[in-house]
Write a protein that holds these residues in place. Structure first.
Motif, PDB file in Angstrom:
ATOM      1  N   GLY A  93       0.830  -1.330   0.000  1.00 14.55           N
ATOM      2  CA  GLY A  93      -0.171   0.078  -0.088  1.00 14.55           C
ATOM      3  C   GLY A  93       0.913   1.232  -0.022  1.00 14.55           C
ATOM      4  N   HIS A 115      -4.747  -1.429  -3.230  1.00 19.31           N
ATOM      5  CA  HIS A 115      -5.432  -1.727  -1.835  1.00 19.31           C
ATOM      6  C   HIS A 115      -6.620  -2.488  -1.982  1.00 19.31           C
ATOM      7  N   ALA A 142      -5.423  -2.874   6.830  1.00 23.19           N
ATOM      8  CA  ALA A 142      -6.003  -1.705   6.700  1.00 23.19           C
ATOM      9  C   ALA A 142      -5.237  -0.517   7.264  1.00 23.19           C
ATOM     10  N   SER A 143      -6.099   0.108   8.262  1.00 23.31           N
ATOM     11  CA  SER A 143      -5.422   1.346   8.817  1.00 23.31           C
ATOM     12  C   SER A 143      -6.450   1.955   9.737  1.00 23.31           C
ATOM     13  N   SER A 145      -7.040   4.715   9.844  1.00 22.68           N
ATOM     14  CA  SER A 145      -7.715   5.743   8.890  1.00 22.68           C
ATOM     15  C   SER A 145      -8.960   5.184   8.288  1.00 22.68           C
ATOM     16  N   SER A 146      -9.203   3.722   8.405  1.00 30.42           N
ATOM     17  CA  SER A 146     -10.331   3.268   7.965  1.00 30.42           C
ATOM     18  C   SER A 146     -11.776   3.614   8.856  1.00 30.42           C
ATOM     19  N   TYR A 156      -7.407   7.186   0.379  1.00 28.91           N
ATOM     20  CA  TYR A 156      -6.763   6.318   1.371  1.00 28.91           C
ATOM     21  C   TYR A 156      -7.589   5.796   2.401  1.00 28.91           C
ATOM     22  N   THR A 159     -10.140   3.526   0.817  1.00 31.34           N
ATOM     23  CA  THR A 159      -9.890   2.327   0.348  1.00 31.34           C
ATOM     24  C   THR A 159      -9.629   1.359   1.659  1.00 31.34           C
ATOM     25  N   LYS A 160      -9.059   1.877   2.716  1.00 34.12           N
ATOM     26  CA  LYS A 160      -8.704   1.120   3.923  1.00 34.12           C
ATOM     27  C   LYS A 160     -10.040   0.905   4.619  1.00 34.12           C
ATOM     28  N   LEU A 163     -11.116  -2.270   2.905  1.00 33.02           N
ATOM     29  CA  LEU A 163     -10.719  -3.559   3.460  1.00 33.02           C
ATOM     30  C   LEU A 163     -11.226  -3.951   4.682  1.00 33.02           C
ATOM     31  N   THR A 164     -11.538  -3.231   5.712  1.00 38.77           N
ATOM     32  CA  THR A 164     -12.058  -3.547   6.930  1.00 38.77           C
ATOM     33  C   THR A 164     -13.444  -4.272   6.730  1.00 38.77           C
ATOM     34  N   CYS A 185      -5.382  -2.988  11.685  1.00 39.10           N
ATOM     35  CA  CYS A 185      -5.535  -1.448  11.517  1.00 39.10           C
ATOM     36  C   CYS A 185      -4.470  -0.753  12.568  1.00 39.10           C
TER      37      CYS A 185
END
Length: 262
Positions: A93, A115, A142-143, A145-146, A156, A159-160, A163-164, A185
């Motif tokens: 990523g 991602h 992920a992050s 940020s999700s 960003y 997309t994160k 993923l979650t 995350c």
């Protein structure tokens, strides 16, 4: 890339040349007989390969640009032919800084491809084999940020978050198959992520030192939590606290704006 003839367990790690991906490769070398290392930088992948081999596992390098659909399709086909993949870590990523319209649209497209599209296609390739074996682990990086509403990191964060959500929904489908999915995350992590040209104006010192984790801490937490079967995995007590707070929309906005200021 060929299927493993002796049926040793295989780990696959994208973004394995540095940071969290590299640490996953090192850790999974102690759990699997072979690690497939995927990234764009052949020289740095070779460094990871040497570390994996030194830990006692076989290692294979696959140089692949995950923003290119044709390369991802080819990689997915290769992975689908390996029946003994125990771990898939979708870690590759990158990030950008700046308002949505000020970031080149190709970067937005590349981010979605790396991602989301690559994660979906590679996961689709390995799940049948995992189900047939009755076990397997898929870790989607992920992050924090999700959980945020992220001005300045619009694609960003989106997309994160994807993923979650993808991980949570897929785990429900895979219930009672023996296949475990995790959305990892992490928050601020001491890697090369912020050393790239896109983050030229980023000042690490504006982030409180106790909010930073190391790749070792992130990967250790991820692997320790896999047996718990909790899909969303947030390393760090402070991050866990913030993640709970971000069930409130106004906190998500404040958190996103705060990150932008950094």
């Amino acid at each position: 890339m060929t299927p493993s003839a002796d049926a040793v367990e295989v780990a696959v790690v994208t973004g394995a040349s540095t940071g969290i991906g590299r640490e996953f490769a090192r850790r999974l070398a102690k759990r699997c007989g072979k690690v497939i290392l995927i990234a764009r930088d052949a020289a740095r992948l070779e460094e990871t390969r040497q570390e994996v081999v030194a830990l006692g596992a076989a290692a294979e390098i696959v140089v692949c640009n995950l923003s290119e659909r044709s390369e991802v399709e080819r990689l997915a086909q290769q992975l689908s032919e390996i029946p003994n993949i125990e771990y898939l870590v979708n870690n590759a990523g990158f990030g950008t800084m700046g308002d949505f319209v000020d970031v080149d649209r190709q970067q937005h497209a590349d981010m979605i491809n790396v991602h989301v599209v690559a994660t979906v296609l590679l996961t689709h390739a390995v799940v049948p084999g995992m189900k047939a074996r009755g076990r397997g682990y898929i870790i989607n990086v992920a992050s924090m940020s999700s959980f945020m509403i992220g001005p300045g990191q619009v694609t960003y964060a989106a997309t994160k978050a994807s993923l979650t959500s993808f991980s949570e929904s897929l785990q429900v489908e895979l219930e009672r198959t023996g296949v475990q999915v995790q959305a990892l995350c992490p928050g601020f992590t001491r890697t090369d992520f912020h050393n790239r040209p896109q983050f030229e104006g980023f000042d690490r010192d504006t982030i409180s030192a106790n909010l930073w984790l190391t790749p070792e801490q992130v990967v250790d937490f991820s692997l320790r939590k896999l047996p718990s079967k909790r899909v969303v995995c947030v390393p760090g007590l402070k991050n866990q606290f913030f993640a709970r707070l971000m069930t409130f929309r106004f906190v998500r906005i404040i958190a996103g704006k705060s990150v932008r200021k950094k």
